[in-house]
Enzyme design. Structure first.
Site, PDB file in Angstrom:
ATOM      1  N   SER A  18      12.999  12.591   4.211  1.00 14.31           N
ATOM      2  CA  SER A  18      13.763  13.437   3.289  1.00 14.31           C
ATOM      3  C   SER A  18      15.152  13.666   3.856  1.00 14.31           C
ATOM      4  O   SER A  18      15.329  13.731   5.071  1.00 14.31           O
ATOM      5  CB  SER A  18      13.070  14.794   3.110  1.00 14.31           C
TER       6      SER A  18
ATOM      7  N   LEU B 112       0.858  -1.185   0.000  1.00 13.71           N
ATOM      8  CA  LEU B 112       0.000   0.000   0.000  1.00 13.71           C
ATOM      9  C   LEU B 112       0.895   1.237   0.000  1.00 13.71           C
ATOM     10  O   LEU B 112       1.758   1.380   0.866  1.00 13.71           O
ATOM     11  CB  LEU B 112      -0.901  -0.002   1.237  1.00 13.71           C
ATOM     12  N   ILE B 113       0.695   2.123  -0.986  1.00 14.45           N
ATOM     13  CA  ILE B 113       1.525   3.316  -1.124  1.00 14.45           C
ATOM     14  C   ILE B 113       0.642   4.554  -1.010  1.00 14.45           C
ATOM     15  O   ILE B 113      -0.233   4.779  -1.861  1.00 14.45           O
ATOM     16  CB  ILE B 113       2.249   3.346  -2.487  1.00 14.45           C
TER      17      ILE B 113
ATOM     18  N   TYR C  92       9.568  22.297   6.797  1.00  8.33           N
ATOM     19  CA  TYR C  92       9.625  21.007   6.097  1.00  8.33           C
ATOM     20  C   TYR C  92      10.666  20.097   6.759  1.00  8.33           C
ATOM     21  O   TYR C  92      10.397  18.929   7.044  1.00  8.33           O
ATOM     22  CB  TYR C  92       9.965  21.238   4.626  1.00  8.33           C
TER      23      TYR C  92
ATOM     24  N   GLY D 190       5.683   8.472  -5.223  1.00  6.61           N
ATOM     25  CA  GLY D 190       4.772   7.363  -4.938  1.00  6.61           C
ATOM     26  C   GLY D 190       4.389   6.596  -6.187  1.00  6.61           C
ATOM     27  O   GLY D 190       4.376   5.358  -6.200  1.00  6.61           O
TER      28      GLY D 190
ATOM     29  N   SER E  51      -0.503   8.504  -6.652  1.00  5.88           N
ATOM     30  CA  SER E  51      -0.996   8.918  -7.969  1.00  5.88           C
ATOM     31  C   SER E  51      -0.008   9.768  -8.756  1.00  5.88           C
ATOM     32  O   SER E  51      -0.202  10.021  -9.942  1.00  5.88           O
ATOM     33  CB  SER E  51      -2.314   9.685  -7.819  1.00  5.88           C
ATOM     34  N   SER E  52       1.064  10.231  -8.095  1.00  9.12           N
ATOM     35  CA  SER E  52       2.024  11.094  -8.794  1.00  9.12           C
ATOM     36  C   SER E  52       3.377  11.026  -8.108  1.00  9.12           C
ATOM     37  O   SER E  52       3.521  10.439  -7.025  1.00  9.12           O
ATOM     38  CB  SER E  52       1.528  12.545  -8.823  1.00  9.12           C
ATOM     39  N   GLY E  53       4.366  11.636  -8.740  1.00  7.96           N
ATOM     40  CA  GLY E  53       5.679  11.802  -8.145  1.00  7.96           C
ATOM     41  C   GLY E  53       6.359  10.526  -7.715  1.00  7.96           C
ATOM     42  O   GLY E  53       6.287   9.488  -8.389  1.00  7.96           O
TER      43      GLY E  53
END
Length: 271
Positions: free
Chosen positions: A133, A9-10, A146, A18, A14-16
């Site tokens: 990160s 499960l991610i 961040y 992931g 839907s983008s990037g």
């Protein structure tokens, strides 16, 4: 269960990064489910199934986990990837934006872990990979909020690894550097305020940040690293993936005097 049949499960699939992770694992034969806040926005998405999930809303997490478990026998791997960016001088970022950022990047990640841990405990097995990160290893100028959210998740992961070890669950961190994704477009930018004491330096740093993302590597490298972690019987606590100098910067932070390291950052960001 064979390695290739593991259910993954991610979040933020839907983008990037992931999406890149999901595509790589699907090609390798894993059973992949991604999540996104609004599935209807992706009518042509065919890489792997998408479940509707908002990491800030526990009800959507519970519903998505139930939907997945109605189709599969369990959840072998959670890639806790959903996140957002934020930039600005800490003094000028509205407090509501700071709170909102932590709701997604920190509290959201914890909510998703809480959503899958009962099933993993029941299975007496499971792997959680928290995508953090390299920025979480250091306080970066105009990215302080961040850096803080990712650092908080790194340290929480260290604690949760020990708390869940008795249940056969493994939790680890994966810290990417800069990759060519759309994160800059979805990032909250505190406005560059004309006449602000921060105006010149913030704009310089903003331009530099965007250039780093645009020049970043192929996010497929993160997918390859995720698979490597899945195939590792006893994963390490921390993993890093990215350009050599980005990973090396974490090593330098560990060995250099604080002010020497700070001077390197000041020179890098032309401050």
């Amino acid at each position: 269960m064979s390695l290739a049949k593991k259910v993954v499960l991610i979040t933020g699939g839907s983008s990037g990064i992931g999406k890149a992770i999901g595509i790589h694992l699907t090609k390798k034969g894993y059973t992949v489910y991604g999540t996104t806040r609004n599935v209807s926005k992706y009518p042509d998405f065919t890489h792997f199934p998408l479940l509707e999930l908002d990491v800030t809303k526990a009800g959507t997490i519970k519903k998505a986990v139930q939907e997945l478990l109605s189709k599969e026998d369990g959840i072998d791997v959670l890639v806790n990837n959903a996140g957002v960016g934020i930039t600005g001088p800490v003094e000028e970022i509205p407090e509501q934006e700071i709170s909102s950022h932590f709701e997604t990047n920190y509290f959201g990640a914890i909510k998703v872990m809480k959503g899958v841990l009962p099933q993993m405990r029941k299975q007496q097995s499971g792997l959680i990979i928290n995508v953090t990160s390299i920025a979480g290893y250091m306080g970066l100028p105009f990215r302080g909020v961040y850096s803080a959210s990712k650092a908080a998740l790194e340290v929480t992961t260290e604690a949760m690894r020990m708390e869940t070890k008795a249940f056969g669950i493994k939790i680890t961190n994966l810290a990417p550097g800069d990759f060519a994704t759309n994160i800059a477009g979805g990032r909250y930018h505190a406005p560059v305020i004309k006449g602000s004491d921060y105006q010149k330096n913030y704009q310089l740093s903003l331009d530099l940040m965007d250039a780093h993302v645009d020049e970043g590597g192929d996010p497929k490298a993160v997918g390859i690293m995720v698979e490597k972690i899945i195939l590792t019987p006893n994963p390490r606590i921390h993993y890093k993936v990215g350009a050599f100098m980005q990973k090396f910067s974490v090593f330098l932070k560990r060995i250099l005097p604080d002010k020497t390291y700070e001077k390197l950052l000041l020179n890098h960001y032309k401050l």
